[in-house]
Structures are given as structure tokens and as C-alpha cells.
Scaffold this active site. Structure first.
Site, PDB file in Angstrom:
ATOM      1  CE  LYS A   1     -10.815  42.192  -3.672  1.00 31.04           C
ATOM      2  NZ  LYS A   1     -11.631  42.947  -4.648  1.00 31.04           N
TER       3      LYS A   1
ATOM      4  CB  SER B   1      -9.157  45.682  -6.135  1.00 31.15           C
ATOM      5  OG  SER B   1     -10.466  45.132  -5.911  1.00 31.15           O
TER       6      SER B   1
ATOM      7  CB  SER C   1     -12.395  44.673  -8.485  1.00 32.49           C
ATOM      8  OG  SER C   1     -12.031  46.015  -8.344  1.00 32.49           O
TER       9      SER C   1
END
Lengths: 99, 466
Positions: free
Chosen positions: B62, B137, B161
Site C-alpha cells: 500500500k 482504504s 481498512s
């Protein structure tokens, strides 16, 4: 507790955020709905404790809380060719505009 | 076993396919970097003996986890082009275990969102239905694992997330105990909640990665002084295990497909020998409001550093240095980040602190106490839906922040309490994946994954549940 333009602008000033006038009504409406939603926290009894919860905190490694000797000024002076009034003196590499 | 070079080449082709399909899941990657990663992995294998436990793994990361070889933008204009001078501890540990860093993945800006629609570089699409969101997210990492481009990926959790997108995409998502994995090099959002978390195509993939990245790190003061998590024990059944079903996680309006999927999981647990018990976590309804005070309050402090002076882009304001700060932050941050900074600043400001922040801290302590009470009463693990609905349509919740926040209602309590939790796929409803969640006591991560492995074997994840 309702939130209006003044509260949003005050928070924006504290947070150093520019807010365009055109986006203000939308922000007020959205923050108002968020604040109205979190108001339900007020249902919790006032006498409950509010100690911060952090999982595992007791096991987190901490340095011993003991006073230790720092670097004496004399040894700082020995690190540099020029030292005056608590400052290292370095060669001038350029000047700021107007200075 | 395929060589690192073969895996790198296959990964590059898979990433190109996801790009061509318009998933928009990656922010930075190149064939050249993948080749270099493969060379490094081969070197580790030659030098490391038994140390190369992730040899042959290409792991997506990420883009809020810092890397020296690729930029780290947090999907924000304010960090566009920023390259970190150091690697996150988890990145160093992945590479030391022989893994290759496949790419940096798209996310909601600064990890603030539940749909990966709040990226400055465009939304991520669901691999099964491009009209829907992959969750967030960590949506880019989830989409790549679900699309088969990588077997594992790193994400981060502040309020669910990783588990929420894992559920939406039909893959495994593991949130370790707070302090189990170093946060050094994870860009701070809500520091008392933030955790590096893992996606896997299977529980075993995620467990291998957690084994490699966990363990004490002196560079993170919240890292617990404990050895890395061992590989989960292999269990034959669940005899003697008591599973709690918290009634607050099964509301009357729970999506029928989600309910059917979780009931399928409950039946499998019972068939494996577990005892099923209904329990209560009475303060669950305060989790989302508490989270949306605590996390924005911490974010308003953590994101103060992005001022146009120290990091990323700078927008010249019309006036003094405060005008520069305000212009940089006002234009550099996207709408959701600005909203959360404003909420956090408001909640901490004079006159409102007691009404919001202190109340949220109180709710957090009560939620943690709910979990403690249930586990102390002899419940070994909790079994719940991961999300109240399957993946929703893009744009469905973007105008109503509160509705978006409610997508995290079943995942954020574990973050508030710091507990480990895993989401595993339990079937599909009208073609969309359904996830179920296991929550265990603090630092029982390995035991949790042993149960998840058994359940994974018992359930066909692509089977329709109703």
C-alpha cells in the site's frame, strides 16, 4: 450542538486549511451531519472514567527513567573549528534576498 | 517452485493485465524494479539458508508504507513525487525473507475512506464488477490479490481498512494485534489505532507474511517486545472451542446474503466441533461514533506536518507563511482528508473537547472492556459478519459521509480495542463475495489463524449462499 459557518471557519483556521467560499455550505452540512451522528456519545453516563485505552501499552518497552549525563559544552567546541556564543560557525554559502 | 525471475515476469504481466482492465489498483511499479527485486530475492536465497521463507512471493505494498525504490504518495497530491530516504521495517523484513516488492498500490488518500474512491489518482474498481467499489482504504492491495496478480499484499488498518476490502473482494484479510507488527515507516494517520495488515489469497499466504514481518522493532515505541508470530498450528477440529456470536453484530436489517453467508460459517464451525454461544457486546453501537472522533483527532495532529515546507508540493499563498500553509493544505488535501482534519480539530478545540474527545475515549475503554469480559467468561473467539452488506456501487455513499462510515461498523471495534481479527470468504450472494470475521483475545493471532485455516478448508468461497 449544531455546527455553523463560524465553527467550520474557526476549525479551518486552527488547522491551517484554506476553505473556498463556494465549498463552505457543503462543508457545514457534512460536518453538521457528522457531529449530529457522534452526539450519541453523550448518552454514556457522565461518571464513567475516560482513561485512554491503548492495547499492549504496559508491555511496550520504555527506557529507564534515569538522569544521564549529556554532552558538555566543552566537547561541542572540540567538534568544530569555530564555535561562538553556543553556535557553530560555518562558511557562508549564499544570502537570502534582502539579507 | 518457480524461480524469483519467473514470478517477477508473471507478476509484471499480471499487473499489465489489471492496468489494461482499468482496475487502477497500482500507483507505481516497473519491470526493471521487479527484475532488481528478483535478483535480490535470489541473493537472499543463496545467502539465507532457511531465511528465505517468502521466496517466490511478489508482495504488493500500500502506498502509505514508505519505500526507497519507489515514491510514497499516500494517494495525495500533497505528497506527489515524494520518495522516502528509508524503508519501512515491514518492507525490509519482507525482502530479508526473500519476497519481492511487486508495486505500490492505490488507496483512499492517507488511508481515509471505505471505498478507495477518495484517491487523488482515481478510484479503484472491484475486480468482479467495475461498477462497484473494492472497499477501502486498502482497495488497491485487495483488488490485486483478488485479481490473482499477487498472492499477498500489505495494507494498513486504522478502522478496518483491510478486513472490509478483503470481505468485499472475497479474499483473506488479517489485522494483527496492535503492537505485533512495527509501524515504523507506516505513514501516521491515527497512531493509537494504526496497524500494518495483510491480504492473502489464502490464510496460509497471509500467515507466512505475518510470520516474516512481525516481531519487536526498537524503532517503534508501540512495538511489543515479543518474538515474531510463529506459523499457526495445524488443527484437526474445534473440539473444546467456544465461539461467541455477539447479538449486536446481527441486527434485523443485516443484508440477507451476508446473514446467509455467516450462518453457513456458523454451521461449519459447529460441524468442526465448536460450541456456539450467543454473547453481548453492549457498547458496540458507540464504536463508529467513537472511532470517528478518535481517528480524526489523531489525524489532525499527525497531518499537521504537511505544510508545504517539509514534504511534497508547495502552493504559494497570497501573503505570509500562514497563507502558504493554508494554500498548500487547502489545495493539496482532498475533500475527505480535509473533512476529517476539520472534525478532529473541532473535537479537540476549546469548549468541545469534553463533549466529544473525552466521551470517545470513554466509549473506547467500554468497548475494550466488553471484549475483555466476554473472553474472561470463557469464549475463545467471536464470529461475526465482516461488513453489513456486500460491495456497494461506486458513488452510492460519497455524498453522505456518515453512511460511508457505517460500512466499518463491524470492523472498527477490534481496532479500538487493539485485538487481532481476520476476515475470510464464506460464500457469495448474487455473485458478490461475503466475508465473516474472527476476533480473538490480544496476541492470540496464531490461534486465530489456526481456526481460520480450518474454516477455509470447510467452505467453498465461490459458492452461492442463498
Amino acid at each position: 450542538m449544531s455546527i455553523g459557518e463560524q465553527e467550520v471557519l474557526h476549525a479551518a483556521r486552527l488547522a491551517e486549511l484554506a476553505v473556498e467560499e463556494a465549498e463552505l455550505p457543503r462543508l457545514v452540512a457534512q460536518l453538521g451531519s457528522i457531529v449530529a451522528y457522534v452526539e450519541q456519545l453523550g448518552e454514556l453516563p457522565a461518571d464513567e472514567t475516560a482513561a485512554p485505552h491503548l492495547a499492549g501499552a504496559p508491555a511496550a518497552p520504555l527506557r529507564d527513567d534515569t538522569v544521564r549525563r549529556g554532552l558538555p559544552p566543552a566537547s561541542l567546541e572540540s567538534l568544530t573549528a569555530e564555535f561562538r556564543d553556543g553556535f557553530f560557525l560555518v562558511p557562508v554559502r549564499g544570502t537570502m534576498a534582502g539579507g | 517452485m518457480s524461480s524469483a525471475r519467473e514470478v517477477a515476469a508473471a507478476t509484471a504481466e499480471a499487473l499489465e493485465r489489471t492496468t489494461a482492465a482499468g482496475l487502477n489498483a497500482t500507483l507505481h511499479w516497473s519491470r526493471e524494479l521487479l527484475d532488481r527485486e528478483a535478483q535480490h530475492a535470489d541473493q537472499v536465497r543463496r545467502d539465507g539458508g532457511t531465511g528465505s521463507t517468502l521466496y517466490g512471493y511478489a508482495v504488493a505494498v500500500k502506498d502509505n508504507i514508505v519505500t526507497t525504490e519507489q515514491p510514497t504518495t499516500c494517494a495525495s497530491r500533497i505528497l506527489e513525487g515524494y520518495v522516502s530516504p528509508y524503508n519501512a521495517t515491514v518492507v525490509d523484513r519482507l525482502r530479508a525473507a526473500g519476497a519481492m516488492i511487486a508495486c505500490k498500490t492505490n488507496l483512499d488518500e492517507f488511508a481515509m475512506g471505505s471505498s478507495t474512491e477518495h484517491s487523488a489518482f482515481g478510484r479503484v474498481k472491484h475486480p468482479l464488477d467495475p461498477a462497484r467499489v473494492p472497499g477501502g482504504s486498502s482497495g488497491g492491495s485487495a483488488a490485486l490479490v483478488a485479481a490473482g496478480a499477487v498472492r499477498a499484499a500489505l495494507g494498513s488498518e486504522t478502522g478496518g481498512s483491510v478486513r472490509q476490502p478483503a470481505s468485499f473482494c472475497g479474499i483473506v484479510g488479517v489485522k494483527p494485534s496492535y503492537g505485533r507488527v512495527s509501524r515504523y515507516g507506516l505513514v501516521a494517520f491515527g497512531s493509537s489505532l494504526d496497524a500494518v495488515a495483510i491480504f492473502g489469497a489464502t490464510v496460509d499466504d497471509a500467515a507466512r507474511v505475518l510470520n516474516a514481518i512481525s516481531g519487536h522493532d526498537p524503532l517503534d515505541s508501540t512495538s511489543v517486545a515479543a518474538p515474531p508470530m510463529g506459523r499457526p498450528d495445524s488443527w484437526d477440529d474445534l473440539s473444546g472451542i467456544r465461539v461467541g456470536l455477539p447479538r449486536e453484530y446481527f441486527p434485523a436489517d443485516l443484508d440477507p446474503g451476508v446473514r446467509a453467508g455467516v450462518e453457513r460459517g456458523v454451521a461449519a464451525l459447529r460441524d468442526l466441533g465448536a460450541e456456539i454461544v450467543e454473547v453481548s457486546l453492549p457498547h458496540t453501537k458507540y464504536a463508529v461514533p467513537a472511532y470517528y472522533i478518535v481517528a480524526p483527532a489523531e489525524a489532525s495532529s499527525n497531518l499537521a506536518r504537511y505544510d508545504g515546507v517539509r514534504y511534497g508540493v508547495r502552493r504559494d499563498g497570497d501573503g505570509d507563511v500562514r497563507a502558504l500553509y493554508q494554500a498548500t493544505r487547502g489545495r493539496g488535501f482532498g475533500a475527505e482528508v480535509r473533512r476529517r482534519i476539520l472534525v478532529g480539530t473541532y473535537a479537540l478545540s476549546a469548549g468541545y473537547y469534553d463533549a466529544y474527545y473525552l466521551k470517545a475515549q470513554q466509549a473506547r475503554a467500554l468497548i475494550a472492556e466488553d471484549f475483555r469480559r466476554v473472553f474472561d467468561a470463557g469464549i475463545d473467539l467471536l464470529f461475526t459478519p465482516t461488513t453489513p452488506t456486500p460491495a456497494f456501487r461506486a458513488g452510492e455513499k460519497t455524498d453522505d459521509p456518515v453512511q460511508m462510515y457505517l460500512a466499518d461498523i463491524f470492523v472498527c471495534p477490534a481496532n479500538l480495542a487493539g485485538l487481532p481479527a481476520v476476515s475470510i470468504p464464506v460464500g457469495r450472494s448474487e455473485g458478490l463475495p461475503i466475508g465473516a470475521q474472527i476476533i480473538t483475545p490480544y496476541f492470540r493471532d496464531s490461534r486465530m489463524l489456526s481456526v481460520a485455516t480450518l474454516l477455509e478448508r470447510a467452505l467453498e468461497p465461490t459458492e452461492e449462499v442463498r
